[in-house]
Structure formats: structure tokens, C-alpha cells
Design a protein around this motif. Sequence first.
Motif, PDB file in Angstrom:
ATOM      1  N   HIS A  68       5.402  -5.098   1.634  1.00 12.81           N
ATOM      2  CA  HIS A  68       6.276  -3.960   1.941  1.00 12.81           C
ATOM      3  C   HIS A  68       5.393  -2.859   2.519  1.00 12.81           C
ATOM      4  O   HIS A  68       4.291  -2.625   2.029  1.00 12.81           O
ATOM      5  N   GLU A  69       5.889  -2.165   3.535  1.00  9.68           N
ATOM      6  CA  GLU A  69       4.980  -1.230   4.221  1.00  9.68           C
ATOM      7  C   GLU A  69       4.472  -0.118   3.305  1.00  9.68           C
ATOM      8  O   GLU A  69       3.378   0.385   3.485  1.00  9.68           O
ATOM      9  N   ARG A 122       1.437  -1.788   1.484  1.00 11.27           N
ATOM     10  CA  ARG A 122       0.398  -2.479   2.250  1.00 11.27           C
ATOM     11  C   ARG A 122      -0.972  -1.818   2.146  1.00 11.27           C
ATOM     12  O   ARG A 122      -1.963  -2.462   1.818  1.00 11.27           O
TER      13      ARG A 122
END
Length: 636
Positions: free
Chosen positions: A340-341, A344
Motif C-alpha cells: 500500500h502506498e 511502502r
Amino acid sequence: MNNPNDEFYTSEAFQLFFIKSANSLIIKADPPHFTILAVGNKYLDLVHKQRNELLGKSLFEVFPGSGADSSEKFSVFSSFNRVINHKAEDKLPVFKYEIFVPSSGKLETQYWSNLNEPILDKAGNVQFIINTTNNITAQVLETAEKERAQNLLKASEQNIQNMVRQAPFGMCILKGEPAFAEEINDCFLTLVGKTRDQFKAKPYWEVLAEAAAIYEPVTNEVFKTGKTYHAKEHEIVLVRNGREEIVHIDFVYEPMKDADGHVFAIMIVAIDVTNQVLARNELQSAYEQVRLSKQAAALGTFDMDLVNGTMEWDERCRELFGISHNKNVSYEKDFLPGLHEEDRERISKIISELLNKATSIGDYDVEYRTIGTEDKKLRWVRAKGKVFFNEKDEPVRFIGSVLEITSQKEDEQRKNDFIGMVSHELKTPLTSLSAYVQMLHGKARKSGDSFTASALDKAERQVKKMGTMINGFLNISRLESGKIHLEKQLFNLQDLLTEAIKETLISNPDRSIHFVLCNPTFVQADRDKIHSVISNLLSNATKYSPPEKEIEVFCEVIDNCVQVGVKDQGIGIKASDAERLFERYYRVKTKNTQHISGFGIGLYLSAEIIERHQGKIWVESKPEKGSTFFFNLPMN
Ligand code: ADP
């Protein structure tokens, strides 16, 4: 042969017979000359000479090698003399000659025997000597060959014996009918749990009666067919030293054959592989267990080869990253983009620190979200692992497992939402309750109703406590759902400390708090949140120490950080508890603390707040002596 008849020997008939058939010479007893008087044809064949080369000559002229100057003791010359002296026949040991054989055109080694017999005259003196020679090369060579073969056999038997004795595995040689263990080494005895004497006394299969039913026919077959029999990890029940035991054995029945190909013995070579078999079975069942528990827990595994830069993901791990194919996966192409950004950067930082020996703590334990590559689903994952370094401190392998925790996370989320909602709902009536109590308190004070005033004072304090508690829960729910935001401003920490101490003293009027003043210290931070941290530490100090003991607050600047300490002389904390105090809902359970109210959220929230300010919070404590809680904040 003592025939004194001269005429007989000189008669033509005798001469003819002699010449035709004898392999002999007639020699005149005229030492030292010993003249050759007659030569048999066969003798000529043997020595490859013509008759005229011999007749009338001295024997030693023709064969100088057998004369007086050759080996004294055994020369033909000495033999002739012995015959003359003793008037008896004289047999010489075998002579070895190098003779030129015209038919083969070569020098050949030959072995000859010599027998010298006297022929006496009437007076009883030796007149002639009959020298009979035989070429016994063939017999000599044959005997020598036999001897050599016998020696070889002896040596090889000795070798086998030594080999059997010294072999590091069980060896036994079976011979005879019924078969007896002719040679047997200690390893074999240990393996079968029997003694040497037992094998001496009885046939092999009587001693090993427990295995005879299956293996006696096998040995018989090997005796009969001469074919080797191999057994791998055979499970056999052996009576070892009187006790039945199940063993696993690798063994060979090797036929031993004589020159004609007949099996005269069987060599048994045996190795006890029980431990290996058991270890392997254990390993297999351990693997199976791991596999089953992995399956039951739906645990996925990953394995990164950091030397070759490859990465292995099992099926479950792929599932958690929304990947259905079985093709190669990589850290850069699959892992990082799969996160998931919002997670990250954090995870890739943790991993790069983990792979650096200088910063690595070795163990990996994180939670992150993935967005399925193919199905785009959001999943919560907990990953645990370990990094292995080589002797040069380079990371070589990173392995671990992953577990889906989406539903726990969703449950937690629902719980948080509920706590948040309830706390929020409680706040409104509590605010009006607090207002009414304050109002009544003011009125009672004015009207001089001291009893009501004091009761309302207490009520006000309780309402305040309740407010703090509700705020705590509200903050937790905000924190968990990521709704806590820092509103930083520049302020003097010393003022904030003074303020918080004053408030604590209002609700705890009989406490004494000593504030070691520091210089005005400005920090860029969220004032309200740092306020709640200090209030919480002060409130704990009052809760967990007796009222008569002073509390001390101090603050100093160390390494560009401002460090605050709140010290009490209370019940203290055991080291094992101290490690966990900052966990959510963690409370120490002792007789001392069981009646003190609380939910174990104050320190958790404080730690979260301090960490979000890039600061640190910790405790130093001794049970029964007291605790000092510290936190620091960076100054710029
Ligand atoms: P609460 O006090 O509401 O239980 P906290 O998170 O503030 O929650 O504290 C967690 C636990 O730490 C407490 O339950 C207590 O056991 C222990 N603790 C905190 N402060 C102190 C202190 N000053 N002395 C001894 N124990 C303490």
C-alpha cells in the motif's frame, strides 16, 4: 647298483642299450680328470651336444661350471669324489643352468638333477661312475608356481581376515553347511547384539534365529547362484543382548568364489542405519507438521537470496500479494509495488536497515497493507522474518513468513470506531454535567453552605477525571484510525511543565511536587499533546506512590534534545513489566495496583505522541524504590 662285472659294462650289448636309452654318462673314476667313456643319446639331447664333443674328455672340460672351482659343496666334482670315497650313490641338489637351446635360438634357464652311482671292480674299488642327469625344469617351475599361488592364497586370506577385523562396519564370513561365522568383527557383534562365543558354538542362523526365517533362504540362494544380494534399510527385529529391538540395516551378501567359480563362502557387510532412518522419519514428520500448521494458519513464506538477488514466494505469499501465477517474483517488481502506498516507504526503510549489519536488529516483525496486483484487493499482512549475514557482515539470506490479519484489523477498526463513537457521545453530557456542577459549586460557596461546597468540589474533580479518561479513549480511537495530527508551535517547555504541575496540585492538593527549574527551553511541538503526556506522567506518579512522598520534576538539555524526568518514590516497576508498559492496555497486575483505577492507555498514548515528535520515552525503575519516567524532544 654294485655290479662288479667289468665285462658286462664293456660288453657291446650293454653299450648299445646304454647309448640308445640312457640319459647318462659313464665316467672313469680317474680323479681329477674323470674321463667320459660313454654317452647316452638322451643325454646328448638334454645338453644339446654331439657325442664327439664329449667322448674322451673330462666332464669339467665340457661343463666347466660344475667343476672343482664352482660351488665347492655341491659341485659334480665333489660328488664324484664322495662316490669314490663312500662307494655309494650321491644325489646332488638341483642345478640351475643357463643353456643355449639351438631349437629356440635362446639362452634358457633350466633345472637339472644329478645322480652319481658307483660301479665297482672285483677288488671293490670304484672304477666307473654313472652320472644320470634329468632336466627337471618343468617340475621345478611347476612347484615354484604352486608355492607362489599358495603364498598368495595365504596372504589374501590374511588380508581378508585383517580387513574383516578392522572394518569400521559389520563384517562376517559365512562358510560351511550349516553355515558358521568363520570370521566376524566386533562391529558386527555389536550390531547383532551377540557374542563371539555364541557364534563359535552354534551355526550362524541358530544364533540369529530371529532373522533366520527371512534371511537364511536368501544366503542359501547366494551360495547356490553366486549372485550378490543387496538390502537397503531393511527393518529387522533383533534380539540384542536379550532385548527385542527394531533396527534398520543396510547389508550385502557377497559370494566369495574360488578359481573354478564355486561359492565357498559369503561375506556379509552390514551397517546399522537405524539412527539415520529415524532421524529422517522425524525430519519428515517435522516437515509434515510444519506443512500442516502452515496450512492450518494459512501462513505464507518468503525466501530472499541476497547474493543472487532472487526471491521465492510460496503460493500463500503470492495470494497475499494478489498474484496467481507461478513465475519468478522479485523484490523490486512484485514486493515493493504490491505494498500500500502509505506503507511502502516505511517498510522499505525497515528492510534496508535490517539488511545493513550496522543498523540491523536481525529480526523482522512488521504489519503492512498490500494491494493485490491482479485482484486489487486490500489485505493486511503481518510479516516476521530473519536476516542472515556472512562472515564479512554482508546479508546473504532473508527468510520469513507472512500471515493475513485483515479480519483482525477490521475488527480492531470496528472496535475503535465504537470506542470513538461512545467517547464522543459521552463527552457532550459530561460537558454539561461539568458546567452544572461548577455552577452549583459556585452557588454553594457563595451561600456559605460548606458541606455542599465540599461535596460539589469532590464531584467536580471526579467529573474532571472522567473527562480525562474519555479523552484518552477518544485519542486512542483517533490514533488507531490515523486521525491524530500534530499541530506544532514554538513554546517554552518550562512554562508547560509549571502549568501541568499546578493542575496536578489542584486535583491532588496534599501532594508535594518539587520542580527543579530549568532555563527557558523552547520547542517546536504540539503543545496540547505534550501537555497530556506530562499530565499523564504526573498523574501516574501520584497514583503509584504514597501521598507523603515527594515527586520531583526536572528538565535539562542534552545533545540538542530537551529531556524531562518525572521521579516518584512509589511502588516501582519490575524490569519485565517495564519493557511492556508502553503497550496498549498494558497494566501491571500486583496487590499494590489492583485497586488503582486505570485502563493502561496513558503511557501508550504518551509513547505514540512522543514518537511522532521523533522523541523517545523510557522508564528507569526499581521495585519498592520508585520510578523515573523520561522523555526527550528534539530542539529544532
Ligand atoms: P493506567 O495508569 O491508567 O493503568 P498507564 O498507561 O498510564 O495506565 O500505565 C500503565 C501501567 O504502568 C500502570 O497500570 C501501572 O501498572 C504502571 N505504571 C505507570 N506509571 C507508574 C509509576 N509511576 N509507578 C509504578 N507503576 C507505574
